[in-house]
Design a protein around this motif. Structure first.
Motif, PDB file in Angstrom:
ATOM      1  N   GLU A  64       3.879   3.747 -15.594  1.00  0.00           N
ATOM      2  CA  GLU A  64       5.239   3.988 -16.060  1.00  0.00           C
ATOM      3  C   GLU A  64       6.208   3.636 -14.946  1.00  0.00           C
ATOM      4  O   GLU A  64       6.030   4.079 -13.810  1.00  0.00           O
ATOM      5  CB  GLU A  64       5.415   5.459 -16.455  1.00  0.00           C
ATOM      6  N   VAL A  65       7.219   2.844 -15.269  1.00  0.00           N
ATOM      7  CA  VAL A  65       8.202   2.392 -14.292  1.00  0.00           C
ATOM      8  C   VAL A  65       9.564   2.950 -14.698  1.00  0.00           C
ATOM      9  O   VAL A  65      10.014   2.727 -15.824  1.00  0.00           O
ATOM     10  CB  VAL A  65       8.247   0.848 -14.216  1.00  0.00           C
ATOM     11  N   ALA A  76       7.487   3.877  -9.722  1.00  0.00           N
ATOM     12  CA  ALA A  76       6.448   3.844 -10.747  1.00  0.00           C
ATOM     13  C   ALA A  76       5.469   4.976 -10.493  1.00  0.00           C
ATOM     14  O   ALA A  76       5.346   5.478  -9.372  1.00  0.00           O
ATOM     15  CB  ALA A  76       5.710   2.506 -10.708  1.00  0.00           C
ATOM     16  N   ARG A  77       4.816   5.360 -11.552  1.00  0.00           N
ATOM     17  CA  ARG A  77       3.704   6.295 -11.417  1.00  0.00           C
ATOM     18  C   ARG A  77       2.573   5.803 -12.310  1.00  0.00           C
ATOM     19  O   ARG A  77       2.799   5.032 -13.248  1.00  0.00           O
ATOM     20  CB  ARG A  77       4.109   7.722 -11.781  1.00  0.00           C
ATOM     21  N   ARG A  78       1.376   6.239 -11.980  1.00  0.00           N
ATOM     22  CA  ARG A  78       0.239   5.880 -12.813  1.00  0.00           C
ATOM     23  C   ARG A  78      -0.714   7.068 -12.881  1.00  0.00           C
ATOM     24  O   ARG A  78      -0.738   7.926 -11.988  1.00  0.00           O
ATOM     25  CB  ARG A  78      -0.489   4.641 -12.293  1.00  0.00           C
ATOM     26  N   SER A  79      -1.471   7.094 -13.940  1.00  0.00           N
ATOM     27  CA  SER A  79      -2.536   8.081 -14.084  1.00  0.00           C
ATOM     28  C   SER A  79      -3.578   7.511 -15.030  1.00  0.00           C
ATOM     29  O   SER A  79      -3.321   6.548 -15.748  1.00  0.00           O
ATOM     30  CB  SER A  79      -1.999   9.427 -14.588  1.00  0.00           C
ATOM     31  N   TRP A  93       4.810  -7.426  -8.971  1.00  0.00           N
ATOM     32  CA  TRP A  93       4.853  -6.457 -10.061  1.00  0.00           C
ATOM     33  C   TRP A  93       6.282  -6.232 -10.535  1.00  0.00           C
ATOM     34  O   TRP A  93       6.550  -6.147 -11.728  1.00  0.00           O
ATOM     35  CB  TRP A  93       4.198  -5.154  -9.628  1.00  0.00           C
ATOM     36  N   ARG A  94       7.226  -6.156  -9.614  1.00  0.00           N
ATOM     37  CA  ARG A  94       8.632  -5.987 -10.016  1.00  0.00           C
ATOM     38  C   ARG A  94       9.101  -7.194 -10.820  1.00  0.00           C
ATOM     39  O   ARG A  94       9.845  -7.053 -11.788  1.00  0.00           O
ATOM     40  CB  ARG A  94       9.518  -5.759  -8.807  1.00  0.00           C
ATOM     41  N   ARG A  95       8.659  -8.380 -10.444  1.00  0.00           N
ATOM     42  CA  ARG A  95       9.035  -9.579 -11.216  1.00  0.00           C
ATOM     43  C   ARG A  95       8.466  -9.507 -12.633  1.00  0.00           C
ATOM     44  O   ARG A  95       9.120  -9.892 -13.602  1.00  0.00           O
ATOM     45  CB  ARG A  95       8.560 -10.845 -10.501  1.00  0.00           C
ATOM     46  N   GLN A  96       7.244  -9.010 -12.768  1.00  0.00           N
ATOM     47  CA  GLN A  96       6.648  -8.859 -14.098  1.00  0.00           C
ATOM     48  C   GLN A  96       7.426  -7.851 -14.943  1.00  0.00           C
ATOM     49  O   GLN A  96       7.715  -8.089 -16.112  1.00  0.00           O
ATOM     50  CB  GLN A  96       5.181  -8.421 -13.980  1.00  0.00           C
ATOM     51  N   VAL A  97       7.794  -6.732 -14.328  1.00  0.00           N
ATOM     52  CA  VAL A  97       8.584  -5.725 -15.033  1.00  0.00           C
ATOM     53  C   VAL A  97       9.948  -6.311 -15.396  1.00  0.00           C
ATOM     54  O   VAL A  97      10.448  -6.111 -16.505  1.00  0.00           O
ATOM     55  CB  VAL A  97       8.734  -4.442 -14.185  1.00  0.00           C
TER      56      VAL A  97
END
Length: 191
Positions: free
Chosen positions: A175-176, A159-162, A136-140
């Motif tokens: 959101e990162v 990161a956070r998610r909702s 995921w960090r590589r994608q970001v």
């Protein structure tokens, strides 16, 4: 206390106590509004929007076993500085239904949709520290480079998610947060 890397599916109800962007991560309401309060100039840079495959962990978060979604990826900037990467996604069929307004946002903040409609309900926030060597960090990092022309700034990325529900359809928001956000502490001067 040693840190154990987490996968995209390992989210926590609280960030670790030493998280330096904790107050940003845990704040409710509109992130865009909070950022506007500490910036002279707040902008949304849209990277891409349209059909997308689900990434690791997103299928479970959306309760969707697979297939395509409609995704919107942006970088939020304060005074020109990129500080948040965000990805929002809905089942592709819902972008023609309850979430149709998502298609016309352009460079306006998603918050204009999410926090002005009383029919939209938000789940509790979940948090995760991005593993430095994780997929995921590589994608970001790829999206960040595409948006800014520069590699991810050094430091710990959180990161956070909702989930937001409207008309029986779910929108997942990830959101990162750049470590640079830690410097944004004071409210801008009123003119």
């Amino acid at each position: 206390m040693p840190f154990h890397p987490v996968s995209m599916s390992s989210w926590s109800s609280r960030p670790l106590p030493w998280c330096r962007v904790r107050r940003w991560l845990t704040a409710g309401g509109s992130l865009s509004a909070r950022l506007q309060a500490v910036c002279e100039s707040f902008t949304v840079q849209r990277l891409r929007q349209g059909p997308s495959a689900l990434r690791a962990g997103e299928a479970a978060a959306l309760n969707k076993p697979g297939g395509r979604v409609h995704a919107r990826e942006v970088v939020l900037r304060c005074d020109g500085e990129p500080i948040v990467y965000a990805r929002s996604l809905v089942d592709a069929r819902h972008v023609r239904g309850p979430w149709r307004a998502l298609r016309g946002l352009g460079t306006r903040p998603l918050a204009q949709l999410l926090f002005q409609d009383r029919a939209i309900a938000r789940s509790a926030l979940e948090y995760q520290r991005l593993c430095p060597a994780g997929a995921w960090r590589r994608q970001v990092a790829r999206r960040w480079l595409e948006a800014t022309g520069e590699p991810l700034p050094a430091g710990t990325w959180w990161a956070r998610r909702s989930r937001f529900r409207k008309g029986g359809a779910t929108l997942l928001l990830l959101e990162v947060f750049s470590p640079a956000l830690e410097r944004r502490r004071t409210v801008k001067r009123r003119r």
